[in-house]
Design an enzyme around this catalytic site. Structure first.
Site, PDB file in Angstrom:
ATOM      1  N   GLU A 188      -3.168  -9.159   3.116  1.00  0.00           N
ATOM      2  CA  GLU A 188      -3.480  -9.702   4.447  1.00  0.00           C
ATOM      3  C   GLU A 188      -4.959  -9.670   4.763  1.00  0.00           C
ATOM      4  O   GLU A 188      -5.394 -10.201   5.781  1.00  0.00           O
ATOM      5  CB  GLU A 188      -2.720  -8.908   5.520  1.00  0.00           C
ATOM      6  CG  GLU A 188      -3.372  -7.614   5.952  1.00  0.00           C
ATOM      7  CD  GLU A 188      -3.380  -6.531   4.874  1.00  0.00           C
ATOM      8  OE1 GLU A 188      -4.219  -5.610   4.962  1.00  0.00           O
ATOM      9  OE2 GLU A 188      -2.563  -6.599   3.945  1.00  0.00           O
ATOM     10  N   CYS A 193       0.829  -1.213   0.000  1.00  0.00           N
ATOM     11  CA  CYS A 193       0.000   0.000   0.000  1.00  0.00           C
ATOM     12  C   CYS A 193       0.864   1.265   0.000  1.00  0.00           C
ATOM     13  O   CYS A 193       1.564   1.529  -0.970  1.00  0.00           O
ATOM     14  CB  CYS A 193      -0.978  -0.048   1.173  1.00  0.00           C
ATOM     15  SG  CYS A 193      -2.236   1.249   1.151  1.00  0.00           S
ATOM     16  N   HIS A 239      -4.048  -5.118  -0.463  1.00  0.00           N
ATOM     17  CA  HIS A 239      -3.851  -5.633   0.899  1.00  0.00           C
ATOM     18  C   HIS A 239      -3.961  -7.153   0.907  1.00  0.00           C
ATOM     19  O   HIS A 239      -5.041  -7.705   1.101  1.00  0.00           O
ATOM     20  CB  HIS A 239      -4.877  -5.018   1.845  1.00  0.00           C
ATOM     21  CG  HIS A 239      -4.565  -3.615   2.232  1.00  0.00           C
ATOM     22  ND1 HIS A 239      -3.840  -3.301   3.363  1.00  0.00           N
ATOM     23  CD2 HIS A 239      -4.845  -2.439   1.629  1.00  0.00           C
ATOM     24  CE1 HIS A 239      -3.690  -1.986   3.445  1.00  0.00           C
ATOM     25  NE2 HIS A 239      -4.293  -1.445   2.403  1.00  0.00           N
TER      26      HIS A 239
END
Length: 390
Positions: free
Chosen positions: A370, A284, A368
């Protein structure tokens, strides 16, 4: 069903900088809050979204009509407390049902002193933001017994128009940890060795990773720990020499809010760390900082990416992953120097999603990995970082 209970909620108003005003009701704390209004298309994950530091100084509109169905709990947080400036939804269901829930969304928002508005036409708001781009706004939530007046509407409009643009804002150092700390918590499992759900602990790490906190999400740290890393989290403005003195096996550049260009301290540190030959992985804001440190440029997007359904193509394998996204700035594809190559692109608008240095062990990703949107489509990027350190 909620209309019959609307009178139980105090009134609230959302004003946009272009003069558009929406009236609804307060579903959190009383007060006023300003920020850049964006929309997120995820159907679930509202607690993770609210606690994501990347949403600092943003008012998040959730496009899914029912928000709060499964309540909230102490475990599904990405930071200690709500980080978004405010929340905008269509409806909060009367019933919150989940075996892990400890509070309703309204109770959670109120306890966290977060201003939020419900009962507005989020489809209309989303179309407006889609066509005009993200813009500043203000939510004013009144207390019980107060009445919405023209003066309140004008106050909200004035605050929306006076709010600063996200462009040029360095928010990484605002949300960053004030001091370094160690992280060993691993990923959540429904049933661990003792049969109970929860997070684990990394007790036999194979690698030492220093993670820059520009607004890092806890699940990023958990996924690193799960893969055998002892993680030392450091403040955003930590000099590269201090990190190199720790002799890490790799360095991680985290997600975060705001414009990457003012983060000159982070760009300088990333450049020095890559030149040292240490493996570097950015996500990011960390992706954008790595790009700037390598000689590329960034720009503010008209329509930012926020959601959990963004298709991204891996240019090396040709595979398409469903990803989670949360960014209002992007790296300019036509600005890449010779030692930086594109590895991923968005299939929504063709913007850059991944980069790799050709002369150093460093790579980065805009989305992202995760956040489990696929749910594990893009998790291989963490494995790639482990292989670089090996």
């Amino acid at each position: 069903m909620l209309l019959s209970l609307k009178g139980a909620y105090p009134p609230a108003v959302l004003a946009l900088a272009d003069g558009t005003v929406f009236e609804g009701y307060a579903i959190g704390a009383a007060g006023a809050t300003v920020g850049e209004v964006v929309f997120n298309t995820a159907m679930t994950g509202y607690q993770e979204i609210l606690t994501d530091p990347s949403y600092c100084q943003q008012l998040v509109t959730l496009t899914y009509p029912h928000i709060g169905n499964y309540g909230t709990n102490p475990e599904d947080v990405e930071a200690d407390g709500i980080q978004a400036a405010g929340l905008i939804v269509k409806e909060v269901p009367l019933l919150a049902s989940n075996f892990r829930a400890t509070e309703t969304l309204t109770q959670y928002l109120t306890r966290q002193n977060a201003v939020a508005i419900g009962g507005i036409d989020t489809r209309k708001l989303t179309r407006l933001l889609r066509d005009k781009g993200a813009q500043n706004g203000c939510i004013v939530a009144l207390a019980a017994g107060q009445t919405l007046t023209d003066a309140v509407r004008q106050e909200a409009l004035a605050k929306a128009q006076a709010a600063p643009s996200m462009a040029g804002l360095d928010l990484a150092k605002v949300v960053s940890t004030p001091q370094a700390y160690e992280w060993t918590e691993t990923e959540w499992q429904l049933a661990r060795e003792d049969g109970t759900p929860g997070y684990g602990q990394q007790t036999q790490p194979a690698f030492h990773v220093v993670a820059y906190d520009f607004g890092v999400k806890k699940n990023i740290l958990r996924m690193l720990a799960e893969r055998g890393c002892r993680v030392t989290v450091v403040p955003a403005q930590t000099p590269a020499r201090d990190v190199l003195a720790m002799n890490p096996d790799g360095v991680f550049l985290s997600n975060g809010p705001g414009d990457p260009e003012p983060c000159d301290y982070a760009v300088s540190a990333a450049r020095e760390l890559m030149e040292s030959g240490k493996p570097v992985f950015g996500i990011c804001l960390g992706h954008q900082i790595m790009a700037l440190a390598s000689g590329a440029t960034t720009f503010k997007m008209k329509n930012s990416h926020h959601g959990a359904n963004h298709p991204v193509k891996d240019l090396d394998s040709g595979e398409v992953s469903i990803t989670s996204q949360n960014h209002g700035f992007a790296v300019a594809l036509d600005s890449l120097p010779a030692n930086l190559r594109a590895t991923h692109i968005s299939l929504f608008d063709g913007t850059l999603q991944g980069l790799e240095r050709t002369d150093r062990p460093a790579f980065c990703f805009q989305g992202h990995p995760e956040a489990s949107p696929g749910p594990h489509d893009i998790g291989y990027l963490f494995d790639r970082f482990i292989k670089l350190m090996q």
